[in-house]
Design an enzyme around this catalytic site. Sequence first.
Site, short mmCIF file in Angstrom:
data_model
loop_
_atom_site.label_atom_id
_atom_site.label_comp_id
_atom_site.label_asym_id
_atom_site.label_seq_id
_atom_site.Cartn_x
_atom_site.Cartn_y
_atom_site.Cartn_z
N GLY A 16 -16.83 -59.15 44.43
CA GLY A 16 -15.77 -57.86 44.63
C GLY A 16 -17.13 -57.15 45.48
O GLY A 16 -16.65 -55.89 45.16
N SER A 17 -17.53 -57.21 46.56
CA SER A 17 -18.61 -57.01 47.39
C SER A 17 -18.23 -55.50 47.96
O SER A 17 -18.59 -54.68 48.10
CB SER A 17 -19.16 -57.95 48.40
OG SER A 17 -18.55 -58.25 49.30
N ARG A 96 -3.42 -63.39 48.04
CA ARG A 96 -2.26 -63.92 47.61
C ARG A 96 -1.65 -62.82 48.17
O ARG A 96 -2.01 -61.75 48.80
CB ARG A 96 -1.45 -63.11 46.08
CG ARG A 96 -2.63 -64.69 45.16
CD ARG A 96 -1.46 -63.75 43.33
NE ARG A 96 0.06 -63.77 43.79
CZ ARG A 96 0.68 -64.95 43.17
NH1 ARG A 96 0.61 -66.14 42.69
NH2 ARG A 96 1.90 -64.75 43.38
N HIS A 114 -9.48 -57.24 56.60
CA HIS A 114 -9.55 -58.60 57.17
C HIS A 114 -10.80 -58.70 58.19
O HIS A 114 -11.08 -58.36 59.13
CB HIS A 114 -8.06 -58.79 58.47
CG HIS A 114 -8.35 -60.54 58.11
ND1 HIS A 114 -7.12 -60.84 57.54
CD2 HIS A 114 -8.33 -60.66 59.42
CE1 HIS A 114 -7.51 -62.52 58.19
NE2 HIS A 114 -7.87 -62.66 59.77
N ASP A 150 -1.11 -60.09 58.30
CA ASP A 150 -2.37 -59.26 58.98
C ASP A 150 -1.37 -59.04 60.23
O ASP A 150 -2.53 -59.31 61.17
CB ASP A 150 -3.54 -61.10 58.97
CG ASP A 150 -4.51 -61.28 57.54
OD1 ASP A 150 -4.35 -60.28 57.00
OD2 ASP A 150 -4.88 -62.92 57.75
C1 GRF Z 1 -14.06 -60.09 52.82
O1 GRF Z 1 -14.24 -61.46 53.21
C2 GRF Z 1 -12.54 -59.68 52.76
O2 GRF Z 1 -12.16 -59.32 54.10
C3 GRF Z 1 -12.30 -61.45 52.53
O3 GRF Z 1 -12.76 -61.59 51.50
C4 GRF Z 1 -13.89 -61.71 51.49
C5 GRF Z 1 -14.20 -61.04 49.85
O4 GRF Z 1 -15.17 -60.44 49.77
N1 GRF Z 1 -10.25 -61.31 52.69
P1 GRF Z 1 -15.50 -59.78 48.80
O5 GRF Z 1 -14.73 -60.20 47.02
O6 GRF Z 1 -15.10 -58.00 48.19
O7 GRF Z 1 -17.24 -59.68 48.36
#
Ligand code: GRF
Length: 241
Positions: A16-17, A96, A114, A150
């Site tokens: 969840g960053s 998903r 992405h 994507d």
């Molecule tokens: C990110 O790199 C996003 O682009 C990818 O999964 C990662 C998620 O990171 N699809 P976070 O959970 O938001 O830290």
Amino acid sequence: MPPQVLQVAVLASGRGSNLDALLASIRAGLVAAQVTAVVSDKPDAPVLALARRHGVPHVVSLPPLAGEKRDAYDVRLAGTLGACKPDLVVLAGYMRIVGPKVCAAFPDRIVNIHPSLLPAFKGLKAIRQALEAGVAFAGCTTHLVTGDLDGGPILLQAALCIRPGESEEELSRRVLRLEHLVLPRTVQLFAEGRIQRHGPGAPGPRDAANASLRIAIAPGPTWLGDARVNLAAGALYGEGF
Ligand code: GRF
């Protein structure tokens, strides 16, 4: 007229960053939005605890049921999201595939981030794909979610140079920093009502009828030069509108 404060639902499967960065940008006054719901397909995803800590009103664990078909899960997901009435649905590390039922419920209102410069390196392990291909630049992309994985219309991108011998971990970390700028910025463009359909095509999943769907970003204020925006050294971030 765009709503004054955009109501956002976030779908996420992991740490969840990106949600954290979005919430920080909202607190900093850079994004005029409120995260009203966080939904995860993974009951133990750290993103759920993060959302609770930040007082997100609806925090929902929605794992697929045993033997549940993708379509049936999609109906439940569309229902859960629909109950929160979001203006925008943001996929932030959601692992998903979002099916046609959800896409149809929120036409042109689902955004994904992405970790590649799309259309290159779709799907999983995008950073590894970039390193294996030997490209010079990596980066991230926000795009509208359509039936094409994507492959929906691109909204924003940011890029950086890959360093000689750079590891997948290090490059992932640097690209993630770019994501933390580009995702909130994309949400703010929706909040300002600046994401506009351009060219032919009906709302909904991309198909033969709307394959040429393009998005235009209306002119307006940018984040370039804003002291509150911290762009990683050497990164390229274009706001040419
Ligand atoms: C990110 O790199 C996003 O682009 C990818 O999964 C990662 C998620 O990171 N699809 P976070 O959970 O938001 O830290």
